[in-house]
Write an enzyme that holds these catalytic residues in place. Structure first.
Site, PDB file in Angstrom:
ATOM      1  N   LYS A   1      -0.252   1.119  -0.350  1.00  0.00           N
ATOM      2  CA  LYS A   1      -0.430   0.198  -0.150  1.00  0.00           C
ATOM      3  C   LYS A   1      -0.516   0.981   1.554  1.00  0.00           C
ATOM      4  O   LYS A   1      -0.763  -0.049   2.800  1.00  0.00           O
ATOM      5  CB  LYS A   1       0.320  -0.938   0.340  1.00  0.00           C
ATOM      6  CG  LYS A   1       0.873  -1.372  -1.228  1.00  0.00           C
ATOM      7  CD  LYS A   1      -0.335  -2.136  -1.816  1.00  0.00           C
ATOM      8  CE  LYS A   1      -1.663  -2.737  -1.240  1.00  0.00           C
ATOM      9  NZ  LYS A   1      -2.682  -2.806  -2.550  1.00  0.00           N
TER      10      LYS A   1
ATOM     11  N   HIS B   1       0.236   9.111  -6.100  1.00  0.00           N
ATOM     12  CA  HIS B   1       0.994   8.131  -5.113  1.00  0.00           C
ATOM     13  C   HIS B   1       2.974   8.424  -5.490  1.00  0.00           C
ATOM     14  O   HIS B   1       3.883   8.107  -4.757  1.00  0.00           O
ATOM     15  CB  HIS B   1       1.268   6.718  -5.959  1.00  0.00           C
ATOM     16  CG  HIS B   1       0.825   5.370  -4.888  1.00  0.00           C
ATOM     17  ND1 HIS B   1      -0.219   5.929  -3.937  1.00  0.00           N
ATOM     18  CD2 HIS B   1      -0.160   4.859  -6.274  1.00  0.00           C
ATOM     19  CE1 HIS B   1      -0.816   4.696  -4.014  1.00  0.00           C
ATOM     20  NE2 HIS B   1      -0.938   3.928  -4.636  1.00  0.00           N
TER      21      HIS B   1
ATOM     22  N   SER C   1       1.432  -5.741   2.547  1.00  0.00           N
ATOM     23  CA  SER C   1       0.677  -5.729   2.172  1.00  0.00           C
ATOM     24  C   SER C   1       1.303  -5.587   0.474  1.00  0.00           C
ATOM     25  O   SER C   1       0.722  -6.249  -0.304  1.00  0.00           O
ATOM     26  CB  SER C   1      -0.150  -4.422   2.607  1.00  0.00           C
ATOM     27  OG  SER C   1      -0.940  -3.993   1.990  1.00  0.00           O
TER      28      SER C   1
HETATM   29  S1  PPS Z   1      -2.951   0.697  -3.636  1.00  0.00           S
HETATM   30  O1  PPS Z   1      -2.573  -0.100  -3.969  1.00  0.00           O
HETATM   31  O2  PPS Z   1      -1.662   1.399  -2.778  1.00  0.00           O
HETATM   32  O3  PPS Z   1      -4.668   1.770  -4.368  1.00  0.00           O
HETATM   33  O4  PPS Z   1      -3.606   0.237  -1.549  1.00  0.00           O
HETATM   34  P1  PPS Z   1      -3.846   0.786  -0.306  1.00  0.00           P
HETATM   35  O5  PPS Z   1      -5.439   0.802  -1.263  1.00  0.00           O
HETATM   36  O6  PPS Z   1      -3.596   1.913  -0.344  1.00  0.00           O
HETATM   37  O7  PPS Z   1      -4.118  -0.222   0.181  1.00  0.00           O
HETATM   38  C1  PPS Z   1      -4.480  -1.216   0.492  1.00  0.00           C
HETATM   39  C2  PPS Z   1      -4.251  -2.222   2.212  1.00  0.00           C
HETATM   40  O8  PPS Z   1      -5.030  -1.490   2.531  1.00  0.00           O
HETATM   41  C3  PPS Z   1      -6.500  -1.739   3.400  1.00  0.00           C
HETATM   42  N1  PPS Z   1      -7.794  -1.243   3.057  1.00  0.00           N
HETATM   43  C4  PPS Z   1      -8.512  -1.539   4.846  1.00  0.00           C
HETATM   44  N2  PPS Z   1      -8.172  -1.141   6.043  1.00  0.00           N
HETATM   45  C5  PPS Z   1      -8.883  -1.078   7.251  1.00  0.00           C
HETATM   46  N3  PPS Z   1     -10.063  -0.866   6.495  1.00  0.00           N
HETATM   47  C6  PPS Z   1     -10.230  -0.606   5.658  1.00  0.00           C
HETATM   48  N4  PPS Z   1     -12.001   0.116   5.669  1.00  0.00           N
HETATM   49  C7  PPS Z   1      -9.583  -0.801   4.169  1.00  0.00           C
HETATM   50  N5  PPS Z   1     -10.067  -0.906   2.644  1.00  0.00           N
HETATM   51  C8  PPS Z   1      -8.734  -1.026   2.385  1.00  0.00           C
HETATM   52  C9  PPS Z   1      -6.324  -3.611   2.301  1.00  0.00           C
HETATM   53  O9  PPS Z   1      -7.089  -4.590   3.661  1.00  0.00           O
HETATM   54  C10 PPS Z   1      -4.590  -3.570   2.219  1.00  0.00           C
HETATM   55  O10 PPS Z   1      -4.222  -4.355   3.519  1.00  0.00           O
HETATM   56  P2  PPS Z   1      -3.914  -5.329   3.530  1.00  0.00           P
HETATM   57  O11 PPS Z   1      -2.577  -5.310   5.290  1.00  0.00           O
HETATM   58  O12 PPS Z   1      -3.149  -5.680   2.688  1.00  0.00           O
HETATM   59  O13 PPS Z   1      -5.222  -6.078   4.355  1.00  0.00           O
END
Ligand code: PPS
Length: 303
Positions: A55, A116, A146
Protein backbone atom coordinates in the site's frame (compact mmCIF):
# COMPACT_ATOMS: atom_id res chain seq x y z
CA UNK A 1 16.14 -17.33 5.32
CA UNK A 2 14.57 -19.66 7.82
CA UNK A 3 10.98 -20.67 7.29
CA UNK A 4 9.47 -21.67 10.59
CA UNK A 5 6.38 -23.58 11.57
CA UNK A 6 6.35 -21.52 14.71
CA UNK A 7 2.91 -20.07 14.32
CA UNK A 8 1.92 -19.87 17.97
CA UNK A 9 2.64 -16.13 18.20
CA UNK A 10 0.57 -15.32 15.15
CA UNK A 11 -2.65 -13.48 15.25
CA UNK A 12 -5.69 -15.80 15.23
CA UNK A 13 -7.52 -13.82 12.58
CA UNK A 14 -4.59 -14.05 10.21
CA UNK A 15 -4.16 -17.76 10.78
CA UNK A 16 -7.70 -18.38 9.56
CA UNK A 17 -6.47 -16.98 6.28
CA UNK A 18 -3.70 -19.56 5.91
CA UNK A 19 -0.66 -17.52 6.74
CA UNK A 20 2.78 -18.88 7.43
CA UNK A 21 5.74 -17.23 9.08
CA UNK A 22 9.14 -16.62 7.56
CA UNK A 23 11.66 -15.19 10.01
CA UNK A 24 8.75 -13.98 12.15
CA UNK A 25 7.11 -12.22 9.18
CA UNK A 26 3.60 -13.16 8.07
CA UNK A 27 3.33 -14.44 4.51
CA UNK A 28 0.53 -16.23 2.67
CA UNK A 29 0.63 -19.99 3.28
CA UNK A 30 0.59 -20.47 -0.49
CA UNK A 31 4.17 -19.14 -0.61
CA UNK A 32 5.23 -22.39 0.97
CA UNK A 33 5.14 -24.06 -2.43
CA UNK A 34 7.29 -21.41 -4.09
CA UNK A 35 9.48 -20.26 -1.22
CA UNK A 36 12.44 -22.41 -2.19
CA UNK A 37 12.17 -21.19 -5.77
CA UNK A 38 12.05 -17.58 -4.57
CA UNK A 39 15.21 -18.15 -2.49
CA UNK A 40 16.93 -19.77 -5.48
CA UNK A 41 15.76 -17.12 -7.95
CA UNK A 42 18.49 -16.41 -10.51
CA UNK A 43 18.67 -12.70 -11.15
CA UNK A 44 20.17 -11.21 -14.30
CA UNK A 45 22.35 -8.10 -14.17
CA UNK A 46 19.83 -6.13 -16.26
CA UNK A 47 16.85 -6.99 -14.03
CA UNK A 48 15.16 -4.08 -12.25
CA UNK A 49 13.29 -4.64 -9.01
CA UNK A 50 10.52 -2.52 -7.59
CA UNK A 51 10.23 -3.04 -3.85
CA UNK A 52 7.72 -1.67 -1.36
CA UNK A 53 5.78 -2.35 1.79
CA UNK A 54 2.15 -3.04 0.76
CA UNK A 55 0.00 0.00 0.00
CA UNK A 56 2.93 2.34 -0.63
CA UNK A 57 2.12 3.13 -4.27
CA UNK A 58 3.45 -0.08 -5.82
CA UNK A 59 0.94 -0.24 -8.69
CA UNK A 60 1.51 3.44 -9.42
CA UNK A 61 5.23 2.75 -9.79
CA UNK A 62 4.45 -0.35 -11.88
CA UNK A 63 2.61 1.88 -14.33
CA UNK A 64 5.43 4.44 -14.36
CA UNK A 65 8.12 1.78 -14.90
CA UNK A 66 6.15 0.04 -17.63
CA UNK A 67 5.63 3.38 -19.41
CA UNK A 68 9.37 4.12 -19.13
CA UNK A 69 10.21 0.63 -20.30
CA UNK A 70 7.94 1.05 -23.34
CA UNK A 71 9.05 4.61 -24.16
CA UNK A 72 5.65 6.07 -23.28
CA UNK A 73 3.67 3.79 -25.60
CA UNK A 74 0.21 3.87 -24.00
CA UNK A 75 -1.18 1.11 -26.22
CA UNK A 76 1.61 -1.29 -25.20
CA UNK A 77 1.01 -0.41 -21.56
CA UNK A 78 -2.61 -1.47 -21.93
CA UNK A 79 -1.62 -4.94 -23.19
CA UNK A 80 -2.52 -6.64 -19.89
CA UNK A 81 -3.30 -5.93 -16.27
CA UNK A 82 -0.48 -4.57 -14.05
CA UNK A 83 0.54 -7.84 -12.42
CA UNK A 84 0.93 -9.57 -15.78
CA UNK A 85 3.01 -6.72 -17.23
CA UNK A 86 5.27 -6.32 -14.19
CA UNK A 87 4.96 -9.58 -12.26
CA UNK A 88 5.29 -10.12 -8.55
CA UNK A 89 8.24 -12.29 -7.63
CA UNK A 90 6.14 -14.06 -5.02
CA UNK A 91 2.64 -13.82 -6.53
CA UNK A 92 1.77 -17.51 -6.37
CA UNK A 93 -1.11 -16.84 -3.99
CA UNK A 94 -3.06 -14.80 -6.55
CA UNK A 95 -5.75 -17.02 -7.93
CA UNK A 96 -6.20 -15.33 -11.28
CA UNK A 97 -5.92 -16.87 -14.68
CA UNK A 98 -2.45 -16.27 -16.08
CA UNK A 99 -1.07 -14.95 -12.81
CA UNK A 100 0.89 -17.82 -11.33
CA UNK A 101 4.23 -17.01 -9.82
CA UNK A 102 6.08 -14.06 -11.24
CA UNK A 103 8.92 -16.55 -11.51
CA UNK A 104 7.06 -18.34 -14.29
CA UNK A 105 6.17 -15.62 -16.68
CA UNK A 106 8.88 -12.99 -16.34
CA UNK A 107 11.22 -14.36 -18.97
CA UNK A 108 12.22 -11.70 -21.50
CA UNK A 109 15.12 -9.41 -20.57
CA UNK A 110 15.37 -6.73 -19.45
CA UNK A 111 12.93 -7.81 -16.76
CA UNK A 112 11.09 -5.63 -14.26
CA UNK A 113 9.77 -7.46 -11.20
CA UNK A 114 7.96 -6.39 -8.06
CA UNK A 115 8.31 -7.68 -4.54
CA UNK A 116 7.15 -6.74 -1.05
CA UNK A 117 9.95 -8.73 0.59
CA UNK A 118 12.06 -7.31 3.39
CA UNK A 119 15.69 -6.54 2.44
CA UNK A 120 17.12 -9.49 4.38
CA UNK A 121 14.72 -11.91 2.64
CA UNK A 122 15.53 -10.82 -0.91
CA UNK A 123 16.97 -13.69 -2.97
CA UNK A 124 20.76 -13.55 -2.69
CA UNK A 125 21.31 -13.58 -6.43
CA UNK A 126 19.66 -10.13 -6.78
CA UNK A 127 22.41 -8.67 -4.57
CA UNK A 128 25.11 -10.72 -6.27
CA UNK A 129 24.07 -9.53 -9.74
CA UNK A 130 24.00 -5.94 -8.44
CA UNK A 131 20.52 -5.40 -9.92
CA UNK A 132 18.98 -1.96 -9.83
CA UNK A 133 16.33 -1.65 -7.13
CA UNK A 134 13.72 1.06 -6.75
CA UNK A 135 12.20 1.21 -3.28
CA UNK A 136 9.01 3.21 -2.86
CA UNK A 137 8.10 4.23 0.68
CA UNK A 138 4.95 5.86 2.01
CA UNK A 139 4.33 7.49 5.37
CA UNK A 140 3.07 5.04 8.00
CA UNK A 141 -0.28 6.70 8.70
CA UNK A 142 -1.49 6.79 5.09
CA UNK A 143 -0.07 3.35 4.50
CA UNK A 144 -2.04 2.05 7.48
CA UNK A 145 -5.28 3.65 6.27
CA UNK A 146 -4.80 2.25 2.78
CA UNK A 147 -3.99 -1.21 4.19
CA UNK A 148 -7.12 -1.09 6.37
CA UNK A 149 -9.38 -0.46 3.36
CA UNK A 150 -7.48 -3.08 1.36
CA UNK A 151 -8.29 -5.65 4.05
CA UNK A 152 -11.95 -4.67 3.77
CA UNK A 153 -12.08 -5.20 0.00
CA UNK A 154 -9.82 -8.28 -0.30
CA UNK A 155 -11.15 -11.79 0.18
CA UNK A 156 -7.78 -13.36 1.02
CA UNK A 157 -7.24 -11.06 4.02
CA UNK A 158 -9.34 -10.91 7.20
CA UNK A 159 -11.87 -8.08 7.43
CA UNK A 160 -10.69 -5.91 10.34
CA UNK A 161 -12.81 -6.28 13.47
CA UNK A 162 -12.54 -2.52 13.89
CA UNK A 163 -10.37 0.37 12.79
CA UNK A 164 -8.81 0.54 16.27
CA UNK A 165 -8.05 -3.17 16.17
CA UNK A 166 -6.36 -2.80 12.78
CA UNK A 167 -4.21 0.10 14.07
CA UNK A 168 -2.95 -2.19 16.85
CA UNK A 169 -2.10 -4.91 14.32
CA UNK A 170 -0.22 -2.39 12.17
CA UNK A 171 1.76 -1.10 15.14
CA UNK A 172 2.69 -4.61 16.24
CA UNK A 173 3.48 -5.73 12.68
CA UNK A 174 0.88 -8.52 12.71
CA UNK A 175 0.00 -8.01 9.06
CA UNK A 176 1.00 -9.58 5.79
CA UNK A 177 4.70 -8.74 5.16
CA UNK A 178 5.13 -7.81 8.81
CA UNK A 179 6.19 -4.55 10.35
CA UNK A 180 6.11 -1.36 8.25
CA UNK A 181 8.77 0.07 10.59
CA UNK A 182 11.24 -2.77 10.05
CA UNK A 183 10.54 -2.84 6.31
CA UNK A 184 11.32 0.82 5.65
CA UNK A 185 14.27 0.90 8.08
CA UNK A 186 15.80 -2.24 6.57
CA UNK A 187 15.64 -0.88 3.04
CA UNK A 188 16.82 2.58 4.13
CA UNK A 189 19.97 0.95 5.54
CA UNK A 190 20.39 -1.27 2.49
CA UNK A 191 20.41 1.73 0.14
CA UNK A 192 23.87 2.75 1.38
CA UNK A 193 25.38 -0.57 0.35
CA UNK A 194 23.59 -1.40 -2.92
CA UNK A 195 22.24 0.15 -6.12
CA UNK A 196 18.96 1.29 -4.59
CA UNK A 197 16.94 4.36 -5.47
CA UNK A 198 14.82 5.20 -2.42
CA UNK A 199 11.71 7.08 -3.45
CA UNK A 200 8.86 8.59 -1.44
CA UNK A 201 5.17 8.39 -2.41
CA UNK A 202 4.64 11.90 -1.09
CA UNK A 203 7.43 13.31 -3.32
CA UNK A 204 5.97 11.52 -6.30
CA UNK A 205 2.60 13.08 -5.55
CA UNK A 206 4.06 16.55 -4.99
CA UNK A 207 6.35 16.68 -8.00
CA UNK A 208 5.89 13.65 -10.25
CA UNK A 209 7.96 15.11 -13.11
CA UNK A 210 10.96 15.66 -10.87
CA UNK A 211 10.73 12.14 -9.41
CA UNK A 212 10.28 10.52 -12.82
CA UNK A 213 13.38 12.37 -14.04
CA UNK A 214 15.30 10.98 -11.05
CA UNK A 215 14.06 7.47 -11.88
CA UNK A 216 15.15 7.91 -15.50
CA UNK A 217 18.60 9.01 -14.36
CA UNK A 218 18.87 6.01 -12.04
CA UNK A 219 17.86 3.69 -14.88
CA UNK A 220 20.27 5.40 -17.27
CA UNK A 221 17.47 6.25 -19.69
CA UNK A 222 16.64 9.45 -21.59
CA UNK A 223 13.14 10.31 -22.78
CA UNK A 224 11.81 13.42 -24.51
CA UNK A 225 9.75 16.00 -22.61
CA UNK A 226 6.72 14.95 -24.68
CA UNK A 227 7.13 11.34 -23.59
CA UNK A 228 7.51 12.38 -19.96
CA UNK A 229 4.28 14.41 -20.35
CA UNK A 230 2.56 11.28 -21.65
CA UNK A 231 3.85 9.25 -18.70
CA UNK A 232 2.63 11.90 -16.26
CA UNK A 233 -0.83 11.87 -17.81
CA UNK A 234 -1.17 8.09 -18.13
CA UNK A 235 -0.01 7.48 -14.53
CA UNK A 236 -2.04 10.21 -12.86
CA UNK A 237 -4.53 9.00 -10.26
CA UNK A 238 -7.62 9.97 -12.27
CA UNK A 239 -6.43 8.33 -15.50
CA UNK A 240 -5.24 5.16 -13.74
CA UNK A 241 -8.56 4.91 -11.90
CA UNK A 242 -10.39 4.71 -15.23
CA UNK A 243 -7.89 2.32 -16.81
CA UNK A 244 -9.04 -1.31 -16.41
CA UNK A 245 -5.46 -2.48 -16.97
CA UNK A 246 -4.23 -0.40 -14.03
CA UNK A 247 -7.12 -0.11 -11.56
CA UNK A 248 -7.02 -3.81 -10.55
CA UNK A 249 -10.61 -4.49 -11.66
CA UNK A 250 -9.17 -7.35 -13.76
CA UNK A 251 -9.11 -9.41 -10.57
CA UNK A 252 -12.40 -11.27 -10.07
CA UNK A 253 -14.80 -9.59 -7.63
CA UNK A 254 -14.47 -12.56 -5.29
CA UNK A 255 -10.82 -11.50 -4.81
CA UNK A 256 -11.07 -7.68 -4.90
CA UNK A 257 -14.47 -6.22 -4.13
CA UNK A 258 -14.22 -2.66 -5.42
CA UNK A 259 -17.76 -1.87 -4.30
CA UNK A 260 -16.55 -2.11 -0.69
CA UNK A 261 -13.49 0.05 -1.38
CA UNK A 262 -11.83 0.70 -4.73
CA UNK A 263 -8.15 -0.23 -5.11
CA UNK A 264 -7.43 3.31 -6.30
CA UNK A 265 -9.25 4.80 -3.34
CA UNK A 266 -8.03 8.33 -2.46
CA UNK A 267 -4.42 8.49 -3.59
CA UNK A 268 -3.75 11.51 -1.42
CA UNK A 269 -1.21 12.10 1.35
CA UNK A 270 -2.93 13.20 4.56
CA UNK A 271 -6.06 11.04 4.24
CA UNK A 272 -5.10 9.59 7.64
CA UNK A 273 -6.53 12.75 9.20
CA UNK A 274 -9.99 11.53 8.20
CA UNK A 275 -9.44 8.32 10.18
CA UNK A 276 -7.28 9.05 13.24
CA UNK A 277 -8.85 10.42 16.42
CA UNK A 278 -6.75 12.81 18.51
CA UNK A 279 -6.14 10.08 21.13
CA UNK A 280 -5.18 7.52 18.52
CA UNK A 281 -2.84 9.97 16.85
CA UNK A 282 -1.04 10.67 20.13
CA UNK A 283 -0.67 6.97 20.85
CA UNK A 284 0.54 6.27 17.32
CA UNK A 285 3.08 9.13 17.41
CA UNK A 286 4.51 7.97 20.72
CA UNK A 287 4.89 4.41 19.45
CA UNK A 288 6.33 5.70 16.14
CA UNK A 289 9.01 7.70 17.94
CA UNK A 290 10.20 4.59 19.75
CA UNK A 291 10.15 2.37 16.66
CA UNK A 292 11.93 4.90 14.46
CA UNK A 293 14.48 6.09 17.07
CA UNK A 294 18.01 6.17 15.72
CA UNK A 295 17.14 6.28 12.01
CA UNK A 296 17.71 9.25 9.71
CA UNK A 297 14.66 8.25 7.69
CA UNK A 298 11.90 10.86 7.78
CA UNK A 299 8.52 11.13 6.06
CA UNK A 300 6.06 13.85 5.09
CA UNK A 301 2.56 13.01 6.27
CA UNK A 302 0.80 15.61 4.14
CA UNK A 303 1.50 17.66 1.03
S1 PPS B 1 -0.50 -3.05 -3.19
O1 PPS B 1 -1.76 -3.83 -2.94
O2 PPS B 1 0.46 -3.25 -2.10
O3 PPS B 1 0.08 -3.32 -4.49
O4 PPS B 1 -0.99 -1.52 -3.13
P1 PPS B 1 -0.13 -0.28 -3.65
O5 PPS B 1 -0.25 -0.18 -5.10
O6 PPS B 1 1.23 -0.33 -3.04
O7 PPS B 1 -0.85 0.96 -2.96
C1 PPS B 1 -2.18 1.34 -3.24
C2 PPS B 1 -2.28 2.81 -2.91
O8 PPS B 1 -1.62 3.56 -3.94
C3 PPS B 1 -2.53 4.53 -4.45
N1 PPS B 1 -2.27 4.85 -5.85
C4 PPS B 1 -2.01 6.09 -6.29
N2 PPS B 1 -1.86 7.25 -5.62
C5 PPS B 1 -1.62 8.36 -6.36
N3 PPS B 1 -1.52 8.37 -7.70
C6 PPS B 1 -1.66 7.23 -8.42
N4 PPS B 1 -1.57 7.25 -9.74
C7 PPS B 1 -1.91 6.02 -7.69
N5 PPS B 1 -2.10 4.72 -8.05
C8 PPS B 1 -2.32 4.03 -6.92
C9 PPS B 1 -3.88 3.84 -4.27
O9 PPS B 1 -4.93 4.75 -4.43
C10 PPS B 1 -3.72 3.29 -2.86
O10 PPS B 1 -3.75 4.31 -1.88
P2 PPS B 1 -5.08 4.79 -1.12
O11 PPS B 1 -4.60 5.75 -0.07
O12 PPS B 1 -5.72 3.59 -0.54
O13 PPS B 1 -5.91 5.49 -2.15
Amino acid sequence: MAQTENTHQLDRKMLQFSMMEVDGILMPQAFEGVWERICNFQARPDDTFLVSYPKSGTMWMVEILDMIHNDGDVVKCRRATSILRVPFLESKFINMEGAGSGLDFATTSPRVLVTHLRAHLLPRSIWEQNCKIIYVARNAKDCLVSYYHFHRMTSFLPTPASWEDFCEDFMSGKLLYGSWYDHVKGWWEAKDKHRIFFLFYEDLKKNPRQEICKILKFLGKTLSEDTIDKILHHTSFDVMKENPMANQTAFPPNIFNHTISPFLRKGMPGDWKNHFTVAMNEKFDEHYKKKMAGTTLTFHTEL
